[in-house]
Design an enzyme around this catalytic site. Structure first.
Site, PDB file in Angstrom:
ATOM      1  N   ARG A  47     -39.233 -22.784  34.273  1.00  0.00           N
ATOM      2  CA  ARG A  47     -38.634 -24.112  34.117  1.00  0.00           C
ATOM      3  C   ARG A  47     -37.127 -24.007  33.961  1.00  0.00           C
ATOM      4  O   ARG A  47     -36.381 -24.947  34.278  1.00  0.00           O
ATOM      5  CB  ARG A  47     -39.262 -24.840  32.923  1.00  0.00           C
ATOM      6  CG  ARG A  47     -38.701 -26.253  32.705  1.00  0.00           C
ATOM      7  CD  ARG A  47     -39.603 -27.102  31.833  1.00  0.00           C
ATOM      8  NE  ARG A  47     -39.964 -26.454  30.600  1.00  0.00           N
ATOM      9  CZ  ARG A  47     -39.202 -26.405  29.513  1.00  0.00           C
ATOM     10  NH1 ARG A  47     -37.998 -26.964  29.515  1.00  0.00           N
ATOM     11  NH2 ARG A  47     -39.633 -25.805  28.417  1.00  0.00           N
ATOM     12  N   TYR A 100     -31.317 -45.811  49.104  1.00  0.00           N
ATOM     13  CA  TYR A 100     -32.747 -45.551  49.255  1.00  0.00           C
ATOM     14  C   TYR A 100     -33.523 -46.429  48.278  1.00  0.00           C
ATOM     15  O   TYR A 100     -33.058 -46.697  47.166  1.00  0.00           O
ATOM     16  CB  TYR A 100     -32.998 -44.063  49.003  1.00  0.00           C
ATOM     17  CG  TYR A 100     -34.440 -43.675  48.865  1.00  0.00           C
ATOM     18  CD1 TYR A 100     -35.332 -43.845  49.918  1.00  0.00           C
ATOM     19  CD2 TYR A 100     -34.909 -43.125  47.679  1.00  0.00           C
ATOM     20  CE1 TYR A 100     -36.659 -43.483  49.789  1.00  0.00           C
ATOM     21  CE2 TYR A 100     -36.233 -42.752  47.546  1.00  0.00           C
ATOM     22  CZ  TYR A 100     -37.102 -42.942  48.599  1.00  0.00           C
ATOM     23  OH  TYR A 100     -38.421 -42.577  48.470  1.00  0.00           O
ATOM     24  N   ASP A 172     -24.559 -39.338  47.991  1.00  0.00           N
ATOM     25  CA  ASP A 172     -25.834 -38.845  48.508  1.00  0.00           C
ATOM     26  C   ASP A 172     -25.623 -38.512  49.985  1.00  0.00           C
ATOM     27  O   ASP A 172     -25.382 -39.386  50.802  1.00  0.00           O
ATOM     28  CB  ASP A 172     -26.914 -39.920  48.339  1.00  0.00           C
ATOM     29  CG  ASP A 172     -28.304 -39.421  48.729  1.00  0.00           C
ATOM     30  OD1 ASP A 172     -28.408 -38.576  49.632  1.00  0.00           O
ATOM     31  OD2 ASP A 172     -29.292 -39.910  48.146  1.00  0.00           O
ATOM     32  N   LYS A 197     -35.994 -33.684  53.251  1.00  0.00           N
ATOM     33  CA  LYS A 197     -35.797 -34.300  54.557  1.00  0.00           C
ATOM     34  C   LYS A 197     -35.314 -33.270  55.586  1.00  0.00           C
ATOM     35  O   LYS A 197     -35.963 -32.279  55.812  1.00  0.00           O
ATOM     36  CB  LYS A 197     -34.822 -35.482  54.414  1.00  0.00           C
ATOM     37  CG  LYS A 197     -35.231 -36.493  53.338  1.00  0.00           C
ATOM     38  CD  LYS A 197     -36.632 -37.027  53.543  1.00  0.00           C
ATOM     39  CE  LYS A 197     -36.959 -38.237  52.674  1.00  0.00           C
ATOM     40  NZ  LYS A 197     -36.933 -37.966  51.233  1.00  0.00           N
TER      41      LYS A 197
END
Length: 385
Positions: A47, A100, A172, A197
């Protein structure tokens, strides 16, 4: 018991090994201290970091011309690491009005619930953005090219405004990617990617990435991501690295085909409008040319006549094309914002953004252009005849 040591070898693997281990053993408490204090390089608990995530982060750092980036479990985790990791109750955030869909939800519902105020503005209008700034404004968040109408933000103007006002400028860069645009070269303070993506490119990975120019901000985002469990899967990181090795070739090929598709759709009866940044009829063509040059990227949006009825026929008739709310795959995909990414908006809100029931966003893949254009011709003609 310790695992058996790996066999020794004078050669080395040409593929990065997958490291799925959740924990890493140290020799002594002193050695563990040294790792946590940064005096030696090592891993403790996945983590908090693992080798496969570091490989991907360093590759993206190099592409963006920066260092210190973090990889997260998704693109929205990266957005959250930036916004929630850096801001507090009472702060004000300005966002682009065509972010988005989930970023819009974060701005409109979640941040206000946590005590932050937000404004949504056209990022191509610097004066409109400036009018929303108040003493509590700490951050402006935009996409270089918006989802899904492909409008272009005035990155240079916004960067100058943020510098003057002492506001963090967050970009972004998912649609454009570092191949099409490098925000740090134009004044950005923080850059975000959805690796899911085009960077990974095969619809089998979910990862995000965030990096700041200021290493102290990187440290702050990293601590928040670790605390809130935004851990990326080692396997997803391993797959993403594989995808990124072919990224530039895929980007160039899909961009070439996207430009052909945009021009082809514009000539079909039944298509009301086509949006592609390098086309002369794009509303932001001048700004797109200034920022992106000839890089129109691999996304094309268009609007059919006939509304939802035509949309349903079109997706059924688009043989071989996946109707799916994603982008950046090796195959061409179709997205219908009204029923997916922007379904949370009211009809009035969607129409204000130009998102009718006949509006589609296309993520162009690696198919041969000629048969791909034939599929669109058939589907459009059948849906709108």
């Amino acid at each position: 018991m310790r695992p058996d040591p790996l066999p020794t070898s004078v050669s080395h693997p040409v593929v990065t090994p997958l490291s799925p281990s959740v924990v890493y053993a140290s020799e002594t408490p002193d050695e563990l201290d040294a790792q946590y204090e940064g005096r030696v390089q090592g891993y403790t608990y996945s983590r908090e970091g693992h080798p496969n995530a570091d490989v991907v982060a360093k590759r993206l750092d190099a592409m963006e011309g920066i260092s210190g980036g973090i990889v997260t479990s998704s693109g929205m985790a990266a957005v959250s690491a930036v916004v929630l990791g850096l801001l507090k109750a009472g702060d004000h955030v300005i966002g682009a009005n065509q972010l988005y869909g989930r970023s819009l939800r974060l701005m409109k519902e979640d941040l206000p619930r946590l005590g932050m105020s937000t404004s949504l503005v056209d990022p191509g209008d610097v004066q409109a953005v400036k009018a929303e700034i108040n003493p509590e404004t700490k951050m402006i968040l935009v996409e270089v090219v918006s989802n899904p109408t492909l409008s272009v933000a005035d990155i240079k103007g916004l960067a100058k405004l943020c510098e003057q006002e002492g506001i963090l400028f967050v970009v972004d860069n998912t649609f454009t990617t570092p191949r099409g645009f490098r925000p740090f070269d134009h004044g950005a303070d923080i850059v975000i990617h959805s690796i899911t993506k085009l960077l990974a490119g095969h619809s089998d990975v979910m990862l995000g990435y965030a990096v700041a120019r200021d290493q102290a901000i990187n440290d702050q985002m990293r601590v928040f991501a670790i605390t809130t469990g935004m851990t990326p899967s080692p396997f997803d990181c391993w797959l993403a690295e594989r995808g990124m090795l072919s990224f530039e070739l895929r980007f160039d090929r899909t961009q070439e085909t996207a430009a052909l598709l945009a021009d082809h759709l514009a000539g079909l009866p039944g298509v009301k409008r086509v949006l592609y940044p390098t086309r002369h009829d794009h509303p932001d063509n001048g700004l797109a040319t200034e920022l992106l040059g000839v890089s129109g990227c691999n996304m094309v949006s268009f609007e059919l006549t006939g509304g939802r009825t035509a949309a349903n026929i079109f997706t059924r008739e688009a043989d071989g094309l996946n109707f799916a709310p994603t982008l950046g795959d090796v195959g061409t995909t179709l997205s219908h914002p009204a029923s997916s990414s922007h379904r949370g908006l009211t009809e009035v809100e969607r129409m204000k953004l130009g998102l009718s029931e006949g509006f589609f966003r296309v993520s162009v893949g690696l198919e041969d252009p000629e048969p791909l254009l034939a599929v669109f011709t058939h589907a459009v003609n059948t849906a709108t005849c």
